[in-house]
Design a protein around this motif. Structure first.
Motif, mmCIF file in Angstrom:
data_model
loop_
_atom_site.group_PDB
_atom_site.id
_atom_site.type_symbol
_atom_site.label_atom_id
_atom_site.label_comp_id
_atom_site.label_asym_id
_atom_site.label_seq_id
_atom_site.Cartn_x
_atom_site.Cartn_y
_atom_site.Cartn_z
ATOM 1 N N GLU A 185 -11.300 15.639 44.603
ATOM 2 C CA GLU A 185 -10.606 15.096 43.201
ATOM 3 C C GLU A 185 -9.782 15.335 43.152
ATOM 4 O O GLU A 185 -8.745 16.431 43.091
ATOM 5 N N ASP A 186 -8.689 13.968 41.990
ATOM 6 C CA ASP A 186 -7.971 14.111 41.633
ATOM 7 C C ASP A 186 -7.022 15.230 40.471
ATOM 8 O O ASP A 186 -8.129 15.107 39.537
ATOM 9 N N GLU A 187 -6.105 14.319 40.731
ATOM 10 C CA GLU A 187 -5.578 16.082 38.900
ATOM 11 C C GLU A 187 -6.316 15.045 37.323
ATOM 12 O O GLU A 187 -6.755 15.625 36.477
ATOM 13 N N LEU A 188 -6.690 13.625 37.799
ATOM 14 C CA LEU A 188 -7.196 13.084 36.566
ATOM 15 C C LEU A 188 -8.082 13.699 36.023
ATOM 16 O O LEU A 188 -8.267 13.506 35.157
ATOM 17 N N ARG A 189 -9.432 13.387 37.423
ATOM 18 C CA ARG A 189 -10.445 13.117 37.319
ATOM 19 C C ARG A 189 -10.717 15.504 36.422
ATOM 20 O O ARG A 189 -11.448 15.498 36.112
ATOM 21 N N LEU A 190 -10.370 15.991 37.401
ATOM 22 C CA LEU A 190 -10.085 17.326 36.821
ATOM 23 C C LEU A 190 -9.360 17.557 34.929
ATOM 24 O O LEU A 190 -10.226 18.144 34.553
ATOM 25 N N ARG A 191 -8.700 16.887 34.215
ATOM 26 C CA ARG A 191 -8.723 16.848 33.210
ATOM 27 C C ARG A 191 -9.689 16.453 32.541
ATOM 28 O O ARG A 191 -10.018 17.294 31.517
ATOM 29 N N SER A 192 -10.776 15.555 33.033
ATOM 30 C CA SER A 192 -11.249 14.852 32.449
ATOM 31 C C SER A 192 -12.573 15.790 32.212
ATOM 32 O O SER A 192 -13.185 15.711 30.791
ATOM 33 N N ILE A 193 -12.750 16.500 33.215
ATOM 34 C CA ILE A 193 -13.438 17.595 33.452
ATOM 35 C C ILE A 193 -13.207 18.530 32.351
ATOM 36 O O ILE A 193 -14.780 18.850 31.740
ATOM 37 N N ALA A 194 -12.597 18.632 32.198
ATOM 38 C CA ALA A 194 -11.701 20.200 31.564
ATOM 39 C C ALA A 194 -12.293 19.761 29.832
ATOM 40 O O ALA A 194 -12.619 20.794 28.987
ATOM 41 N N SER A 195 -12.056 18.254 29.374
ATOM 42 C CA SER A 195 -12.102 18.057 28.188
ATOM 43 C C SER A 195 -13.571 17.573 27.648
ATOM 44 O O SER A 195 -14.382 17.252 26.709
ATOM 45 N N GLY A 196 -14.618 17.435 28.697
ATOM 46 C CA GLY A 196 -15.745 16.930 28.611
ATOM 47 C C GLY A 196 -16.041 15.074 28.604
ATOM 48 O O GLY A 196 -17.026 15.018 28.301
ATOM 49 N N MET A 232 -4.407 8.648 40.298
ATOM 50 C CA MET A 232 -6.102 8.923 40.111
ATOM 51 C C MET A 232 -6.152 7.635 41.283
ATOM 52 O O MET A 232 -5.672 7.250 42.110
ATOM 53 N N VAL A 233 -7.203 9.041 42.119
ATOM 54 C CA VAL A 233 -7.335 8.720 43.539
ATOM 55 C C VAL A 233 -8.259 7.367 43.590
ATOM 56 O O VAL A 233 -9.034 6.764 42.119
ATOM 57 N N GLY A 234 -9.138 6.690 44.471
ATOM 58 C CA GLY A 234 -9.789 5.269 44.216
ATOM 59 C C GLY A 234 -11.138 6.128 44.488
ATOM 60 O O GLY A 234 -11.275 6.953 43.945
ATOM 61 N N ARG A 235 -12.009 5.509 43.212
ATOM 62 C CA ARG A 235 -13.724 5.286 42.661
ATOM 63 C C ARG A 235 -14.622 4.495 43.266
ATOM 64 O O ARG A 235 -13.609 2.824 43.258
ATOM 65 N N VAL A 236 -15.725 5.336 43.745
ATOM 66 C CA VAL A 236 -17.037 3.859 43.318
ATOM 67 C C VAL A 236 -17.900 3.973 42.098
ATOM 68 O O VAL A 236 -17.592 5.531 41.617
ATOM 69 N N VAL A 237 -17.810 3.276 41.070
ATOM 70 C CA VAL A 237 -18.618 3.854 40.064
ATOM 71 C C VAL A 237 -19.950 2.517 40.209
ATOM 72 O O VAL A 237 -19.596 1.413 40.267
ATOM 73 N N GLY A 248 -25.104 4.499 31.150
ATOM 74 C CA GLY A 248 -24.322 5.513 32.131
ATOM 75 C C GLY A 248 -23.559 5.016 33.304
ATOM 76 O O GLY A 248 -23.922 3.765 33.649
ATOM 77 N N SER A 249 -22.575 5.666 34.283
ATOM 78 C CA SER A 249 -22.735 5.455 34.591
ATOM 79 C C SER A 249 -22.131 6.810 36.526
ATOM 80 O O SER A 249 -22.461 7.552 35.958
ATOM 81 N N VAL A 250 -23.084 6.697 37.294
ATOM 82 C CA VAL A 250 -22.695 7.414 37.845
ATOM 83 C C VAL A 250 -21.193 7.244 39.294
ATOM 84 O O VAL A 250 -20.695 5.848 39.274
ATOM 85 N N TRP A 251 -20.236 8.299 39.533
ATOM 86 C CA TRP A 251 -18.510 7.964 40.207
ATOM 87 C C TRP A 251 -18.518 8.813 41.050
ATOM 88 O O TRP A 251 -18.985 9.495 41.557
ATOM 89 N N LEU A 252 -17.952 8.036 42.092
ATOM 90 C CA LEU A 252 -17.602 8.570 43.946
ATOM 91 C C LEU A 252 -16.704 8.822 43.732
ATOM 92 O O LEU A 252 -16.237 8.280 43.122
#
Length: 532
Positions: A185-196, A232-237, A248-252
């Protein structure tokens, strides 16, 4: 299939890439041979354009213009059979292909185009069949996970393990529901997870591309390309829906391998299973909510009778009749009566609030009414712990005084409704904070509440008249002890004793300027009431 994989086929094994070698990851959807003067109308995006070059122009400028037209058709690659009509890929055409990012490939003349097309189609069919098989296996595994373990977290773990991607489930507000990481995962997603929840950079990007509208309108997965400028790397949502309602949504998250058709199918399967899980959870939550709503409504309306049955029910709901509670009211900035969108937003908020209260170790004593969500908080609990976890845009929060027992809840409800015209979106306001502004605005109920707050504690006291006269004299003489004692005809020590008693009863610090103003205002209202 990628172009690099296609070049490993026997028919293309002797082919040589002479331009745009950085684009070997291009997806190849098929191949066709076209040898007419204006082939661009016959070229399909993502297909190999096989040609002998027979109809190609020979002049340099014409070749360049011709290749630019070909590039606009977005072929996966241009495959030229050599040497027959051209000894090699023409330099002018090769340069334009490089500039346009279209791979240029030289194929030995003796290799039949039919062999290329046949081997490619066979391989594509085999890959498609493999994708279908793996897709069905993923769907079975996800369904089994939902039946055995339940919950979105096991679903995220299973899906991530099956496809080797980081997986994230989010609600409609971008809040994290479950996730599983693979390290790609990219840094952007890690920060999203950390902030909830979704980071500001990603929120801004999604707003720019109209993501919410696209997600609502989409019938299947969406592919979001990488955005290096925001990390941000590529994503499928893929949207998660319940009966047509987006919930809601699911992200890969793309890792070392580029996203492919299997990821799209996996996201769709995950969204379907997640939707069924959320539907089951919603049914349970709605059943619990109806019971909770009915109980709190009885308290709010003063209909609670302390029978043994009702006291047992109160205990099961987490309400302690001997406890002291503050009534909080969340107000949505939505027109009344609520639209379907407003109703769904209120229900999502109530569901999220119920979960949040449980996380804080509190009983979810909640009710809903129009654009309001009412809930009880025990005395001393910091409401900011709830407020800071809510999506505050378009929301306001009002808090009553803390009162004891079921009778206190009914009184707190009256206070909460009096607060409504004075609440402001994005802010938390207490009844005490808004009392003086309401008094000064001529709110009769607020004036009565202020009098009760200031002088109510004196009602049952012996010497009530002397205490009240002391307060009046203190206010008239600017809160100066000597002048007040002289006016009352008592010793200063006697006055100090009375003031200590008054502070104990009213909770006021009579040396505090704000308390002094509050008292003067209350005495003025008391005087006006006596003169009527």
């Amino acid at each position: 299939m990628t172009l690099l994989e296609a070049l490993r086929l026997p028919a293309l094994s002797r082919a040589r890439v002479v331009a745009a070698t950085a684009r070997l990851s291009n997806r190849v959807l098929g191949a066709h041979a076209v040898d007419i003067p204006d082939p661009q109308e016959w070229i399909r995006p993502g297909f190999l354009f096989l040609t002998t070059g027979y109809a190609w122009p020979r002049e340099e400028q014409a070749l360049r213009a011709f290749m630019r037209q070909i590039a606009r058709a977005e072929p996966a690659a241009v495959v030229l059979a050599v040497p027959q009509f051209f000894e090699s890929f023409p330099e002018a055409a090769r340069e334009e292909a490089e500039l346009s990012g279209v791979p240029a490939v030289e194929l030995p003349w003796e290799v039949p185009f039919s062999q290329v097309i046949g081997e490619l189609n066979q391989q594509l069919l085999a890959q498609q069949y493999s994708v279908i098989e793996r897709s069905e296996a993923i769907h079975r595994a996800l369904t089994l996970s939902a039946l055995e373990a339940g919950g979105l977290q096991p679903l995220a773990d299973v899906l991530s393990g099956l496809i080797g991607r980081s997986v994230v489930f989010e609600d409609l507000e971008g809040n994290l529901l479950a996730y599983a990481l693979t390290g790609g995962e990219d840094e952007l997603r890690l920060r999203s997870i950390a902030s909830g929840g979704t980071t500001p950079e990603l929120s801004h990007y999604l707003q720019e591309i109209g993501f919410e509208r696209r997600l609502r309108e989409s019938l299947g997965p969406l592919r979001l390309p990488a955005q290096p400028e925001i990390g941000m790397v590529g994503r499928v949502v893929c949207p998660i829906r319940l009966g047509g309602e987006l919930v809601g949504s699911v992200w890969l998250i793309e890792g070392e391998e580029p996203l492919c058709e299997l990821d799209m199918r996996a996201a769709e399967h995950a969204a379907t299973v997640a939707g069924l899980h959320l539907m089951h959870q919603r049914d349970i939550a709605q059943h619990e909510a109806r019971l909770g709503y009915a109980f709190l409504d009885a308290l709010l309306e003063g209909r609670f009778e302390p029978t043994p049955h009702n006291l047992e029910r109160a205990h099961l709901q987490g309400f302690h009749p001997e406890g002291r509670y503050c009534l909080a009211v969340l107000v949505l900035e939505e027109p009344v009566p609520l639209s379907p969108e407003g109703f769904n937003r209120r229900e999502r908020l109530a569901e999220g609030l119920r979960k949040l209260l449980r996380e804080q170790g509190l009983a979810p004593l909640i009710s809903v009414f129009l654009n309001q969500i009412l809930f009880l908080l025990p005395e001393g609990f910091d409401a900011a712990r709830v407020w800071e976890r809510l999506p505050q845009k378009g929301l306001s929060l009002g808090l009553s005084h803390a009162r004891a027992g079921w009778a206190g809840v009914a009184e707190s409800y009256r206070e909460s409704q009096a607060l409504l015209p004075h609440l402001r979106p994005g802010r938390v306001s207490t009844y005490a904070q808004l009392l003086l502004p309401r008094v000064l605005a001529g709110d009769a109920q607020a004036q009565q509440d202020l009098l009760c707050e200031l002088f109510g504690p004196l009602e049952a006291e012996r010497g009530r008249e002397a205490l009240l006269e002391t307060l009046k004299a203190l206010a008239r003489h600017g809160f100066q002890l000597k002048r007040t004692a002289h006016a009352l005809g008592v010793h200063e020590n006697t006055l100090r004793y009375r003031l200590e008693r008054l502070e104990q009863l009213t909770g006021l610090d009579l040396r505090d300027p704000q308390a002094q103003f509050r008292l003067q205002l209350g005495l003025q209202l008391l005087e006006l009431g006596h003169n009527k």
